[in-house]
Design an enzyme around this catalytic site. Structure first.
Site, PDB file in Angstrom:
ATOM      1  N   CYS A 115      11.314 -15.131 -14.519  1.00 50.91           N
ATOM      2  CA  CYS A 115      12.184 -14.411 -13.575  1.00 50.91           C
ATOM      3  C   CYS A 115      13.353 -15.264 -13.090  1.00 50.91           C
ATOM      4  O   CYS A 115      14.381 -14.741 -12.682  1.00 50.91           O
ATOM      5  CB  CYS A 115      11.379 -13.931 -12.377  1.00 50.91           C
ATOM      6  SG  CYS A 115      10.024 -12.878 -12.863  1.00 50.91           S
ATOM      7  N   HIS A 263      16.682 -11.438  -7.483  1.00 50.78           N
ATOM      8  CA  HIS A 263      15.888 -10.991  -8.630  1.00 50.78           C
ATOM      9  C   HIS A 263      15.081  -9.773  -8.176  1.00 50.78           C
ATOM     10  O   HIS A 263      14.481  -9.774  -7.100  1.00 50.78           O
ATOM     11  CB  HIS A 263      14.962 -12.117  -9.084  1.00 50.78           C
ATOM     12  CG  HIS A 263      13.824 -11.640  -9.914  1.00 50.78           C
ATOM     13  ND1 HIS A 263      14.005 -10.868 -11.037  1.00 50.78           N
ATOM     14  CD2 HIS A 263      12.473 -11.786  -9.779  1.00 50.78           C
ATOM     15  CE1 HIS A 263      12.822 -10.577 -11.561  1.00 50.78           C
ATOM     16  NE2 HIS A 263      11.882 -11.114 -10.813  1.00 50.78           N
ATOM     17  N   ASN A 293      11.174  -4.220 -12.790  1.00 48.89           N
ATOM     18  CA  ASN A 293      11.422  -5.664 -12.826  1.00 48.89           C
ATOM     19  C   ASN A 293      11.719  -6.037 -14.282  1.00 48.89           C
ATOM     20  O   ASN A 293      10.836  -5.945 -15.133  1.00 48.89           O
ATOM     21  CB  ASN A 293      10.176  -6.388 -12.293  1.00 48.89           C
ATOM     22  CG  ASN A 293      10.290  -7.897 -12.334  1.00 48.89           C
ATOM     23  OD1 ASN A 293      11.134  -8.449 -13.036  1.00 48.89           O
ATOM     24  ND2 ASN A 293       9.423  -8.567 -11.604  1.00 48.89           N
TER      25      ASN A 293
HETATM   26  O1  UT7 Z   1       8.972 -11.032 -10.783  1.00 49.03           O
HETATM   27  C1  UT7 Z   1       8.068 -12.076 -10.664  1.00 49.03           C
HETATM   28  C2  UT7 Z   1       7.518 -12.155  -9.322  1.00 49.03           C
HETATM   29  N1  UT7 Z   1       6.653 -11.024  -9.099  1.00 49.03           N
HETATM   30  C3  UT7 Z   1       6.418 -10.638  -7.873  1.00 49.03           C
HETATM   31  O2  UT7 Z   1       6.984 -11.185  -6.964  1.00 49.03           O
HETATM   32  C4  UT7 Z   1       5.417  -9.553  -7.659  1.00 49.03           C
HETATM   33  C5  UT7 Z   1       4.640  -9.834  -6.422  1.00 49.03           C
HETATM   34  N2  UT7 Z   1       3.558  -8.908  -6.149  1.00 49.03           N
HETATM   35  C6  UT7 Z   1       3.722  -7.600  -5.951  1.00 49.03           C
HETATM   36  O3  UT7 Z   1       4.807  -7.086  -6.070  1.00 49.03           O
HETATM   37  C7  UT7 Z   1       2.550  -6.800  -5.469  1.00 49.03           C
HETATM   38  O4  UT7 Z   1       1.471  -7.674  -5.207  1.00 49.03           O
HETATM   39  C8  UT7 Z   1       2.093  -5.708  -6.474  1.00 49.03           C
HETATM   40  C9  UT7 Z   1       3.114  -4.595  -6.507  1.00 49.03           C
HETATM   41  C10 UT7 Z   1       1.924  -6.313  -7.843  1.00 49.03           C
HETATM   42  C11 UT7 Z   1       0.772  -5.102  -6.034  1.00 49.03           C
HETATM   43  O5  UT7 Z   1       0.868  -4.603  -4.739  1.00 49.03           O
HETATM   44  P1  UT7 Z   1      -0.234  -4.967  -3.651  1.00 49.03           P
HETATM   45  O6  UT7 Z   1       0.153  -4.275  -2.426  1.00 49.03           O
HETATM   46  O7  UT7 Z   1      -0.330  -6.468  -3.589  1.00 49.03           O
HETATM   47  O8  UT7 Z   1      -1.552  -4.317  -4.238  1.00 49.03           O
HETATM   48  P2  UT7 Z   1      -2.909  -5.001  -4.698  1.00 49.03           P
HETATM   49  O9  UT7 Z   1      -2.724  -5.758  -5.959  1.00 49.03           O
HETATM   50  O10 UT7 Z   1      -3.510  -5.711  -3.530  1.00 49.03           O
HETATM   51  O11 UT7 Z   1      -3.791  -3.732  -4.997  1.00 49.03           O
HETATM   52  C12 UT7 Z   1      -4.166  -2.801  -3.963  1.00 49.03           C
HETATM   53  C13 UT7 Z   1      -4.988  -1.700  -4.575  1.00 49.03           C
HETATM   54  C14 UT7 Z   1      -6.134  -2.201  -5.433  1.00 49.03           C
HETATM   55  O12 UT7 Z   1      -7.212  -1.302  -5.270  1.00 49.03           O
HETATM   56  P3  UT7 Z   1      -8.430  -1.646  -4.267  1.00 49.03           P
HETATM   57  O13 UT7 Z   1      -9.011  -2.939  -4.790  1.00 49.03           O
HETATM   58  O14 UT7 Z   1      -7.795  -1.795  -2.919  1.00 49.03           O
HETATM   59  O15 UT7 Z   1      -9.318  -0.472  -4.409  1.00 49.03           O
HETATM   60  C15 UT7 Z   1      -5.619  -2.082  -6.844  1.00 49.03           C
HETATM   61  O16 UT7 Z   1      -6.644  -1.906  -7.790  1.00 49.03           O
HETATM   62  O17 UT7 Z   1      -4.165  -0.914  -5.456  1.00 49.03           O
HETATM   63  C16 UT7 Z   1      -4.786  -0.825  -6.743  1.00 49.03           C
HETATM   64  N3  UT7 Z   1      -3.715  -0.767  -7.759  1.00 49.03           N
HETATM   65  C17 UT7 Z   1      -3.137   0.382  -8.120  1.00 49.03           C
HETATM   66  N4  UT7 Z   1      -3.327   1.657  -7.740  1.00 49.03           N
HETATM   67  C18 UT7 Z   1      -2.546   2.594  -8.303  1.00 49.03           C
HETATM   68  C19 UT7 Z   1      -3.152  -1.791  -8.442  1.00 49.03           C
HETATM   69  N5  UT7 Z   1      -2.197  -1.330  -9.251  1.00 49.03           N
HETATM   70  C20 UT7 Z   1      -2.169   0.027  -9.073  1.00 49.03           C
HETATM   71  C21 UT7 Z   1      -1.396   1.049  -9.638  1.00 49.03           C
HETATM   72  N6  UT7 Z   1      -1.603   2.315  -9.224  1.00 49.03           N
HETATM   73  N7  UT7 Z   1      -0.428   0.814 -10.553  1.00 49.03           N
END
Ligand code: UT7
Length: 336
Positions: A115, A263, A293
């Site tokens: 990135c 980014h 992204n």
């Molecule tokens: O570009 C390089 C740098 N990248 C970044 O900076 C990305 C940084 N991270 C993020 O943007 C976020 O952490 C994400 C968008 C990747 C994820 O968001 P989050 O709010 O951190 O969600 P999470 O990973 O904690 O997941 C929450 C819940 C989980 O379910 P449970 O365990 O709470 O039941 C996941 O399984 O959301 C679930 N989940 C989804 N649900 C529906 C994960 N992905 C999805 C999805 N659709 N696509």
């Protein structure tokens, strides 16, 4: 001693628009979750057989940037290509651009900083121009993610985020050292290398021969992995630090920023930084809603769109900043 300035910008994204609803037909996800957590509404995916690759997209973006810079391809002294999704394991796409654009046998460097790749790329280009070695450097960021993602529910935490596309810039010699790229700052923290990574195939943990021998349909080692929350927490800290580092170096403050082009990792990250620096909506450019992204391509695509929409004008202070896999992060402070 010279400065370098961005004299031409271009971008290319594939025509194929993939909405959140389209993804929900492939995996358990939904439009509300994706928009709420990331801000993304749709992204572009290359259609297999259309002929688009990381290199060809980069070439299309580069042609636009070269034309807008008012130079000829023969004026290009050096090529820098940033990507994590090269056409071939080796050689890298830099030489493919040299071939496909019919550029003279100039040097072609491949940058592997995910990135942050575009910022690393312009930092390299800037040093060559500052030292007087080169006059015009082509810097490309391009990614083809879509055919390397796990499109099942297992991969949904990663695969809904990433999109395909390319952006390019021409950096040219500027004799007025109060203008152009004032500074770049680059960082890395390899301690967290595996928190956002694609481990296989590689010559470290999972060799091609291991994958072939195991022949395991459930093998997920060749899909990207991201510890989302950990990456998010680090991103907001590092983005803020490296922007301040750049401003401080130039005796500037957040009040001096005309446009921040971060980014496009997650809209929530951009909004956090915007609040932290007290910037108006009009001072932060985001297009993650349309493209997701696009990793090394995200800044040059966003900067090109910002420039095309008249948001970048002569004399403006434009700040670029990125954070991502490595971890790596960086910023560029530009007086346009
Ligand atoms: O570009 C390089 C740098 N990248 C970044 O900076 C990305 C940084 N991270 C993020 O943007 C976020 O952490 C994400 C968008 C990747 C994820 O968001 P989050 O709010 O951190 O969600 P999470 O990973 O904690 O997941 C929450 C819940 C989980 O379910 P449970 O365990 O709470 O039941 C996941 O399984 O959301 C679930 N989940 C989804 N649900 C529906 C994960 N992905 C999805 C999805 N659709 N696509």
């Amino acid at each position: 001693m010279y400065n370098s300035k961005i004299t031409g910008l271009g971008y290319y994204v594939p025509d194929n628009v993939v909405s959140n609803d389209d993804l929900s037909k492939l995996m358990e996800t939904n439009d509300a979750w994706i928009q709420e957590r990331t801000g993304i509404k749709e992204r572009r995916h290359v259609v297999k057989g259309d002929g688009d690759t990381t290199t060809t997209m980069g070439v299309k973006a580069a042609k636009i940037a070269i034309e807008r810079a008012g130079i000829d391809k023969d004026d290009i002294d050096f090529i820098v290509f940033a990507t994590l999704s090269p056409d071939y394991y080796f050689p890298g796409p830099g030489v493919l651009v040299q071939r496909d654009l019919g550029i003279k046998t100039v040097g072609a460097l491949d940058v592997r900083n995910q990135c942050s790749g575009f910022i690393y790329g312009i930092s390299v280009a800037d040093q060559y121009i500052k030292s007087g070695m080169y006059k015009n450097v082509l810097v490309i960021g391009s990614e083809l993610h879509s055919h390397g993602l796990d499109m099942s529910t297992r991969g949904r935490g990663v695969s809904v985020i990433f999109g395909d596309g390319a952006g390019a810039a021409i950096l040219s010699r500027e004799e007025d050292t109060t203008k152009g790229i004032l500074s770049t700052h680059l960082h890395s923290e390899g301690q967290h290398a595996e928190e956002l990574s694609l481990i296989a195939p590689g010559m470290g943990k999972r060799w091609v021969t291991d994958i072939m021998e195991d022949n395991d349909p459930n093998d997920e080692s060749y899909f990207p992995y991201m510890n989302g929350q950990f990456v998010f927490k680090n991103a907001v800290v590092r983005f803020s630090e490296v922007i301040m580092e750049g401003l401080n170096q130039n005796e500037l403050t957040p009040d001096d920023i005309n446009l921040l082009v971060p980014h496009q990792a997650n809209l929530r990250i951009s909004q956090f930084i915007q609040r932290k620096f007290g910037l108006e909506d009009s001072q932060v450019f985001n297009n993650i809603m349309k493209y997701g992204n696009t990793t090394a391509a995200s800044i040059p695509i966003a900067l090109t769109e910002a420039w095309e929409s008249g948001k970048v004008n002569s004399g403006d202070l434009v700040v670029l900043a990125a954070f991502g896999s490595g971890f790596t992060w960086g910023s560029a402070i530009i007086k346009w």
